[in-house]
Design a protein around this motif. Sequence first.
Motif, mmCIF file in Angstrom:
data_model
loop_
_atom_site.group_PDB
_atom_site.id
_atom_site.type_symbol
_atom_site.label_atom_id
_atom_site.label_comp_id
_atom_site.label_asym_id
_atom_site.label_seq_id
_atom_site.Cartn_x
_atom_site.Cartn_y
_atom_site.Cartn_z
ATOM 1 N N SER A 59 -63.914 16.800 79.620
ATOM 2 C CA SER A 59 -62.956 17.045 80.695
ATOM 3 C C SER A 59 -61.711 16.206 80.467
ATOM 4 O O SER A 59 -61.783 14.974 80.366
ATOM 5 C CB SER A 59 -63.578 16.702 82.052
ATOM 6 N N ALA A 60 -60.582 16.874 80.357
ATOM 7 C CA ALA A 60 -59.325 16.197 80.026
ATOM 8 C C ALA A 60 -58.202 17.226 80.055
ATOM 9 O O ALA A 60 -58.435 18.424 80.229
ATOM 10 C CB ALA A 60 -59.394 15.560 78.636
ATOM 11 N N MET A 61 -56.999 16.726 79.848
ATOM 12 C CA MET A 61 -55.847 17.596 79.625
ATOM 13 C C MET A 61 -55.666 17.707 78.117
ATOM 14 O O MET A 61 -55.635 16.684 77.420
ATOM 15 C CB MET A 61 -54.595 16.996 80.252
ATOM 16 N N TYR A 62 -55.559 18.919 77.621
ATOM 17 C CA TYR A 62 -55.334 19.144 76.198
ATOM 18 C C TYR A 62 -53.887 19.587 76.012
ATOM 19 O O TYR A 62 -53.461 20.618 76.534
ATOM 20 C CB TYR A 62 -56.332 20.165 75.649
ATOM 21 N N ALA A 111 -41.292 15.451 69.185
ATOM 22 C CA ALA A 111 -42.231 16.531 69.427
ATOM 23 C C ALA A 111 -41.958 17.106 70.816
ATOM 24 O O ALA A 111 -41.691 16.373 71.759
ATOM 25 C CB ALA A 111 -43.665 16.025 69.336
ATOM 26 N N PHE A 112 -42.030 18.424 70.887
ATOM 27 C CA PHE A 112 -41.861 19.118 72.161
ATOM 28 C C PHE A 112 -43.240 19.549 72.641
ATOM 29 O O PHE A 112 -43.980 20.202 71.902
ATOM 30 C CB PHE A 112 -40.952 20.339 71.988
ATOM 31 N N PHE A 113 -43.557 19.189 73.862
ATOM 32 C CA PHE A 113 -44.893 19.418 74.388
ATOM 33 C C PHE A 113 -44.951 20.618 75.313
ATOM 34 O O PHE A 113 -43.981 20.938 76.026
ATOM 35 C CB PHE A 113 -45.374 18.192 75.176
ATOM 36 N N GLY A 114 -46.103 21.253 75.330
ATOM 37 C CA GLY A 114 -46.403 22.258 76.332
ATOM 38 C C GLY A 114 -46.879 21.597 77.617
ATOM 39 O O GLY A 114 -46.959 20.366 77.700
ATOM 40 N N GLN A 115 -47.204 22.416 78.589
ATOM 41 C CA GLN A 115 -47.629 21.888 79.891
ATOM 42 C C GLN A 115 -49.101 21.549 79.924
ATOM 43 O O GLN A 115 -49.582 21.011 80.913
ATOM 44 C CB GLN A 115 -47.273 22.877 80.998
ATOM 45 N N GLY A 116 -49.798 21.845 78.856
ATOM 46 C CA GLY A 116 -51.177 21.422 78.753
ATOM 47 C C GLY A 116 -52.168 22.395 79.364
ATOM 48 O O GLY A 116 -51.820 23.247 80.182
ATOM 49 N N THR A 117 -53.400 22.245 78.931
ATOM 50 C CA THR A 117 -54.528 22.958 79.521
ATOM 51 C C THR A 117 -55.469 21.912 80.093
ATOM 52 O O THR A 117 -55.951 21.038 79.361
ATOM 53 C CB THR A 117 -55.288 23.796 78.477
ATOM 54 N N ARG A 118 -55.698 22.011 81.391
ATOM 55 C CA ARG A 118 -56.610 21.043 82.023
ATOM 56 C C ARG A 118 -58.019 21.626 82.030
ATOM 57 O O ARG A 118 -58.261 22.657 82.655
ATOM 58 C CB ARG A 118 -56.171 20.708 83.441
ATOM 59 N N LEU A 119 -58.916 20.954 81.319
ATOM 60 C CA LEU A 119 -60.311 21.401 81.228
ATOM 61 C C LEU A 119 -61.189 20.566 82.140
ATOM 62 O O LEU A 119 -61.129 19.333 82.097
ATOM 63 C CB LEU A 119 -60.818 21.278 79.791
ATOM 64 N N THR A 120 -61.977 21.251 82.942
ATOM 65 C CA THR A 120 -62.981 20.593 83.767
ATOM 66 C C THR A 120 -64.347 21.151 83.408
ATOM 67 O O THR A 120 -64.565 22.372 83.497
ATOM 68 C CB THR A 120 -62.722 20.812 85.269
ATOM 69 N N VAL A 121 -65.241 20.281 82.985
ATOM 70 C CA VAL A 121 -66.599 20.692 82.626
ATOM 71 C C VAL A 121 -67.532 20.252 83.753
ATOM 72 O O VAL A 121 -67.606 19.063 84.077
ATOM 73 C CB VAL A 121 -67.032 20.069 81.292
ATOM 74 N N VAL A 122 -68.214 21.228 84.358
ATOM 75 C CA VAL A 122 -69.083 20.902 85.502
ATOM 76 C C VAL A 122 -70.557 21.059 85.132
ATOM 77 O O VAL A 122 -70.894 21.670 84.129
ATOM 78 C CB VAL A 122 -68.745 21.796 86.709
ATOM 79 N N GLN A 175 -43.584 12.129 82.073
ATOM 80 C CA GLN A 175 -44.600 13.119 82.430
ATOM 81 C C GLN A 175 -44.691 13.225 83.948
ATOM 82 O O GLN A 175 -45.321 12.402 84.609
ATOM 83 C CB GLN A 175 -45.967 12.751 81.844
ATOM 84 N N PRO A 176 -44.070 14.243 84.516
ATOM 85 C CA PRO A 176 -44.199 14.449 85.956
ATOM 86 C C PRO A 176 -45.604 14.935 86.298
ATOM 87 O O PRO A 176 -46.417 15.178 85.402
ATOM 88 C CB PRO A 176 -43.154 15.523 86.267
ATOM 89 N N SER A 177 -45.855 15.106 87.568
ATOM 90 C CA SER A 177 -47.197 15.511 87.995
ATOM 91 C C SER A 177 -47.587 16.884 87.458
ATOM 92 O O SER A 177 -48.773 17.215 87.388
ATOM 93 C CB SER A 177 -47.293 15.496 89.525
ATOM 94 N N SER A 178 -46.617 17.680 87.058
ATOM 95 C CA SER A 178 -46.910 19.001 86.485
ATOM 96 C C SER A 178 -47.608 18.903 85.126
ATOM 97 O O SER A 178 -48.231 19.855 84.670
ATOM 98 C CB SER A 178 -45.631 19.816 86.342
ATOM 99 N N GLY A 179 -47.490 17.761 84.467
ATOM 100 C CA GLY A 179 -48.248 17.548 83.239
ATOM 101 C C GLY A 179 -47.451 17.628 81.957
ATOM 102 O O GLY A 179 -47.888 17.109 80.932
ATOM 103 N N GLU A 180 -46.323 18.296 81.953
ATOM 104 C CA GLU A 180 -45.556 18.455 80.720
ATOM 105 C C GLU A 180 -44.919 17.132 80.296
ATOM 106 O O GLU A 180 -44.449 16.371 81.118
ATOM 107 C CB GLU A 180 -44.457 19.497 80.934
ATOM 108 N N MET A 181 -44.948 16.871 79.010
ATOM 109 C CA MET A 181 -44.303 15.670 78.463
ATOM 110 C C MET A 181 -42.867 16.028 78.116
ATOM 111 O O MET A 181 -42.602 16.911 77.301
ATOM 112 C CB MET A 181 -45.031 15.210 77.192
ATOM 113 N N ILE A 182 -41.921 15.311 78.706
ATOM 114 C CA ILE A 182 -40.504 15.599 78.526
ATOM 115 C C ILE A 182 -39.878 14.484 77.697
ATOM 116 O O ILE A 182 -39.905 13.318 78.087
ATOM 117 C CB ILE A 182 -39.794 15.719 79.889
ATOM 118 N N PHE A 183 -39.304 14.850 76.561
ATOM 119 C CA PHE A 183 -38.652 13.864 75.691
ATOM 120 C C PHE A 183 -37.404 13.314 76.371
ATOM 121 O O PHE A 183 -36.590 14.057 76.923
ATOM 122 C CB PHE A 183 -38.288 14.524 74.365
#
Lengths: 116, 115
Positions: A87-90, A105-116, B39-47
Amino acid sequence: DTGVSQNPRHKITKRGQNVTFRCDPISEHNRLYWYRQTLGQGPEFLTYFQNEAQLEKSRLLSDRFSAERPKGSFSTLEIQRTEQGDSAMYLCASSRPYPTANTEAFFGQGTRLTVV
Amino acid sequence: AQKITQTQPGMFVQEKEAVTLDCTYDTSDPSYGLFWYKQPSSGEMIFLIYQGSYDQQNATEGRYSLNFQKARKSANLVISASQLGDSAMYFCAMREVNTGNQFYFGTGTSLTVIP
């Protein structure tokens, strides 16, 4: 929108199930990274690709984890037999070709995984 | 040893004031880059800003500036004229040119801007 795109944004799965995440990098970026971020921690490196070649893998990437980037464009990260500790943000990130130290590096908004 | 150390888990600043977020790093590679991400609460990492190990001048980007002290191996982020929208997690990161390609991140600092 030409940023890094990750799908799904959220995933809830039962322990023992397999999950797969997708990352679409910025189109002209040939480097793609996967990071994992747990609550209260900074992102931890998992693996990275240059084009379709997986050039580096962290020790964090156990044999239950596999990443691919078959055509050097999008990438998938699969976790088999998920555990609650997964369980984490990927986070996925991409960067421009032939990076030097100053290539952010330019990041995406991530995928939050929760394992129950 | 930790590559990046951020010793301030949480910081508060009054709106319109300046704030400094601390970052120290550890590397033996003479060529490296230092980055700050928001990194705001939305999760995205902003350079936000970048500083190269050979750069003579401190980097600036709008309200962000990087106080780079190479001998001390510190790369503190200064945010001037804080705004409510600056409330977020802030991460310092490093990339070594010769010894790897990954970004090393610190544990982050949570900044809260008080109106």
